[in-house]
Design an enzyme around this catalytic site. Structure first.
Site, PDB file in Angstrom:
ATOM      1  N   ARG A  95     -48.626 102.191  71.235  1.00  0.00           N
ATOM      2  CA  ARG A  95     -49.338 101.223  72.087  1.00  0.00           C
ATOM      3  C   ARG A  95     -48.380 100.195  72.691  1.00  0.00           C
ATOM      4  O   ARG A  95     -48.519  99.813  73.841  1.00  0.00           O
ATOM      5  CB  ARG A  95     -50.427 100.529  71.294  1.00  0.00           C
ATOM      6  CG  ARG A  95     -51.443 101.545  70.835  1.00  0.00           C
ATOM      7  CD  ARG A  95     -52.795 100.977  70.656  1.00  0.00           C
ATOM      8  NE  ARG A  95     -53.732 102.030  70.366  1.00  0.00           N
ATOM      9  CZ  ARG A  95     -54.874 101.853  69.753  1.00  0.00           C
ATOM     10  NH1 ARG A  95     -55.228 100.641  69.378  1.00  0.00           N
ATOM     11  NH2 ARG A  95     -55.678 102.860  69.531  1.00  0.00           N
TER      12      ARG A  95
ATOM     13  N   ASP B 212     -63.768  84.234  71.398  1.00  0.00           N
ATOM     14  CA  ASP B 212     -62.952  85.380  70.993  1.00  0.00           C
ATOM     15  C   ASP B 212     -61.502  84.937  71.179  1.00  0.00           C
ATOM     16  O   ASP B 212     -61.229  83.946  71.862  1.00  0.00           O
ATOM     17  CB  ASP B 212     -63.252  86.601  71.891  1.00  0.00           C
ATOM     18  CG  ASP B 212     -62.798  87.908  71.267  1.00  0.00           C
ATOM     19  OD1 ASP B 212     -63.640  88.627  70.697  1.00  0.00           O
ATOM     20  OD2 ASP B 212     -61.583  88.209  71.324  1.00  0.00           O
TER      21      ASP B 212
END
Ligand code: SAM
Length: 273
Positions: A36, A141
């Site tokens: 990733r 968040d």
């Protein structure tokens, strides 16, 4: 670019991610991080993982850190996910609220907004004179990317296919022309929600009024037990006596020390003094 992630670099990332966002990356995650991050390195035209580490841990690395969190955690969410909490909110929380009718709810890992909008829909449908109430939902968040999506209130059609038609009709506007195939959350939901970036690892949160309900679902699975215990202690402080904490279906407070009363799986209450 043909960089490899050395064990030493992996350990650096493990410490950084643990210290900054509380997420535990165990050894088997090394290959996931390698692939990733490799993509991100190419996007940034960086030649080594060390160069990326220096960028993300250095001055001004905060924004990149949120990108890193996006790469290693999932933002998976849904409208009316784990419906037991919305039923409980409607059937057990609302009828017992004291006058004047105020309600403060925190969706503390709100991802792209489906959770806070579901809370707003539930309240709106359950309370006949909703506009007379003082209702505030804080949705937060760590990821600015998902928060921007949440604040836009725009979703693809397929996100709501499981919802009853009348719910969709009451709470969404259908896009036309260039917006065909998309839905926008209606104003009466959006106006009671505030979106903020809050890192759950922060020592304190920007919340002044005691909360009635905290949703912290499907994020604690990334944290180790000491981190979970610290977070649960903070939630306890921000709830009013009698307030509720909802956690995710695969999460439990069973192995950590806390002062909450257990109500039913995934639902806990701060005792009345
Ligand atoms: C799987 S989603 C959960 C969404 C929603 N609560 C639900 O259950 O459907 C987990 C979210 O936690 C956020 N997250 C991860 N670490 C965090 C932290 N330290 N502080 C705040 N949010 C965090 C991620 O960005 C992600 O959006």
């Amino acid at each position: 670019m043909n960089a490899t992630l050395t064990d030493k670099e992996f350990e650096q990332f493990q410490s950084l991610i643990y210290d900054q966002v509380g997420i535990t990356l165990d050894a088997p995650k090394k290959s996931l991080l390698t692939s990733r991050l490799g993509k991100r390195l190419r996007e940034l035209e960086l030649s080594s993982y060390q160069a990326y580490y220096d960028r993300v841990s250095g001055k001004g690395g905060e924004e990149e850190l949120t990108k890193l969190v996006d790469l290693i955690s999932t933002n998976k969410t849904d409208f009316f996910r784990e419906p037991v909490h919305f039923d409980f909110l409607r059937e057990q929380v609302l009828p017992h609220l004291a006058q004047p009718r105020t309600l403060r709810v925190w969706s503390s890992a709100s991802s792209s907004g489906e959770e806070p909008y579901t809370i707003a829909m539930t309240l709106n449908d359950a309370i006949p004179d909703c506009s007379m109430w003082d209702i505030r939902i804080l949705a937060s968040d760590i990821s600015t990317r998902v928060l921007a999506k949440a604040a836009s209130g725009i979703y693809e059609d397929e996100r709501v296919t499981q919802l009853p038609r009348d719910v969709v009709r009451r709470h969404f506007l259908r896009g036309k022309g260039e917006q065909a195939g998309k839905l926008k959350v209606r104003k009466h939901l959006a106006e009671i929600i505030a979106f903020r970036r809050i890192n759950l690892m922060a020592p304190s949160f920007p919340i002044k009024t005691p909360l009635d309900v905290i949703f912290c679902r499907n994020v604690m699975i990334y944290f180790d037990r000491p981190t979970q215990a610290t977070l649960i202690g903070k939630f306890y402080r921000y709830l009013r006596p009698g307030g509720f904490l909802f956690i995710g279906h695969s999460e439990s407070l069973q192995w950590i020390e806390h002062q909450f009363s257990y109500i039913q799986p995934t639902i806990y209450q701060k005792p009345f003094e």
